[in-house]
Design a protein around this motif. Structure first.
Motif: not given
Length: 384
Positions: A275-298
Motif C-alpha cells: 500500500f505504501n508503494a501505491l500511495i507513494k506512486g499516486f503522491v508522485g503523480e499528484g493524485n491526492l484522491e487515489e492516494a486517499k483511496r489507497w490509504y483507506g484500503e490499507l
C-alpha cells in the motif's frame, strides 16, 4: 543422647538455617528485565558481564542482541568491545555457533575490524571455521558497510579454509554488490551460481529486484523477474512490493493498482509496504484522491499504517490544501501511537488556522502536547 548425635543434629540445623537464608538465584527472565530497565550504560555493561558467568544466560542470543543494539545506538563502542571481549574467556567460545554470535554482533555494531579479529582468533581457541563462520564474516562486512571487503573475502577466504560457498554466501555477496550500486556485478553472480551448481532462491531474486526496481532500472528488473519464473522460483509478497515500487517510480501507479487487485484475486494479500508503494506512486503523480483511496484500503485490509505512510501522505495533503484530511491523518497518528516529527505536524496546525478551523487546530495542539508517548511542542500561530 550421645555426643555424636548431638553434634550431627546441631550441624544439620545450622546447614538448614544457612540454606534457608541464602537468596534464591535470579531467573534469566528477571536478569533480562533488570538489564532492560538499566539506564546507566556503565552499570549495564557491568551487570551483563556478571550475568555472563551463568551458562544459561550465555545461551540467550536475544539478550546479547538487544544490549549491543542499545550500546551501538548510544555510540558506546568501547563498551561493546569490553562486553564482547569478556565472552572469550568462556569455554563456549570453542563452539563455532557461540563465536559466530560474537562475530555477528560486532558486525551489527559496525565494528568490522573486531569481527575480523574474532574470525582470525577462532583456530587459536580450538574453534573450527566452516561455511557458517565464513558467512558470518561476509554478513559483518555488509552490516558494517564494508561492501568492498565482502568481495575480497569471498574471493580469498574459501580457498584458505577449503570451504565451498553456499547459497547464503552468494546471497550476501549479491547484497553487498547491490549496496555498492554495482548492479551488473550483482546480476553476474547468478551466472557464477549456475556454473557452481548453486540454485538461487526467492531471497536471491528479491535482493536483485529490490535493487533494480528501486533504482529505476525497470526493464532490467523485468528480465530478472523472467529468469526467476523460468527457474520455477515462486515470487512472494516482497517480490511484488519491489515491482510496485518500480511502477511507482516509473509513474505507472495505475498498473500498480491493477497488480494489487490481481494479487488479491489470486489469494495473495498485500501488506503495508504494498500500500505504501501505491500511495507513494499516486503522491508522485499528484493524485491526492487515489492516494486517499489507497490509504483507506490499507486501513480496511487490517494493515497498520507506519511512520513512512504518514510522512508521505500528511505533507502532500497540506500541499494540496486539504488540511481537513491532514487533520484526520494526524489524529490517526496519535490514536496509533506512531512516531512523527513536529516539523511534519506543525504545518497542519498552521494550515488549519489559516482555514479558520481553529477548534481542530487547538485539538491537534492538545494531542501533540499532552499525549502519553511523545510530546511535540506544537503551537498555534497566535501563541508565537
Amino acid at each position: 543422647m550421645s555426643f555424636c548425635r548431638l553434634l550431627r543434629r546441631a550441624f544439620s540445623t545450622a546447614t538448614a538455617t544457612a540454606t534457608a537464608t541464602q537468596p534464591k538465584p535470579k531467573s534469566i527472565r528477571a536478569i533480562s528485565e533488570d538489564l532492560y530497565r538499566e539506564r546507566n550504560l556503565k552499570l549495564l555493561v557491568r551487570k551483563f558481564k556478571e550475568s555472563s558467568e551463568i551458562y544459561r544466560f550465555r545461551t540467550k542470543s536475544p539478550i546479547y542482541e538487544e544490549t549491543v543494539r542499545r550500546l551501538a545506538t548510544a555510540k558506546r563502542f568501547n563498551a561493546i568491545e569490553e562486553m564482547l571481549e569478556h565472552q572469550k574467556k568462556y569455554p563456549d567460545f570453542a563452539d563455532e555457533g557461540f563465536a559466530v554470535r560474537i562475530l555477528s554482533l560486532y558486525g551489527k555494531a559496525g565494528m568490522f575490524d573486531n569481527a575480523q579479529k574474532v574470525f582470525d582468533e577462532m583456530p587459536e581457541r580450538n574453534c573450527s571455521r566452516t561455511v557458517l563462520s565464513f558467512n558470518a564474516l561476509m554478513g559483518a562486512c555488509v552490516n558494517s558497510k564494508r561492501f568492498d571487503m565482502a568481495e575480497k573475502i569471498f574471493k580469498e577466504v574459501p580457498e584458505k579454509l577449503s570451504v565451498e560457498p553456499d547459497l547464503v554466501s552468494y546471497n550476501i555477496l549479491i547484497k553487498a554488490f547491490c549496496k555498492m550500486g554495482s548492479f551488473d556485478s550483482a546480476v553476474s553472480v547468478l551466472e557464477t551460481m549456475k556454473k557452481k551448481g548453486v540454485k538461487p532462491d526467492v531471497i536471491t531474486f528479491n535482493t536483485i529486484l529490490d535493487c533494480l526496481y528501486g533504482n529505476q532500472r525497470f526493464s532490467d528488473a523485468e528480465k530478472i523477474w523472467g529468469v526467476m519464473v523460468e527457474k520455477n522460483v515462486v515470487p512472494d509478497i516482497r517480490s511484488y512490493n519491489a515491482k510496485l515500487m518500480g511502477l511507482a517510480l516509473e509513474k505507472r501507479s495505475k498498473e500498480g493498482a491493477e497488480l494489487v487487485e490481481e494479487l488479491r484475486s489470486s489469494g495473495v494479500e498485500p501488506d503495508v509496504f504494498s500500500f505504501n508503494a501505491l500511495i507513494k506512486g499516486f503522491v508522485g503523480e499528484g493524485n491526492l484522491e487515489e492516494a486517499k483511496r489507497w490509504y483507506g484500503e490499507l486501513v480496511k485490509s487490517g494493515c497498520a499504517p507506519d511512520k513512512w505512510t504518514f510522512e508521505t501522505l500528511v505533507p502532500f495533503a497540506c500541499e494540496k490544501g486539504d488540511v481537513e484530511y491532514g487533520f484526520e491523518l494526524c489524529k490517526d497518528i496519535f490514536q496509533r501511537r506512531r512516531l512523527a516529527s513536529a516539523a511534519m505536524l506543525q504545518p497542519v496546525v498552521d494550515g488549519l488556522v489559516k482555514a479558520s478551523m481553529i477548534e481542530q487546530a487547538k485539538e491537534l495542539v492538545r494531542l501533540g502536547n499532552t499525549n502519553c508517548y511523545k510530546r511535540f511542542n506544537l503551537k498555534l500561530p497566535a501563541d508565537e
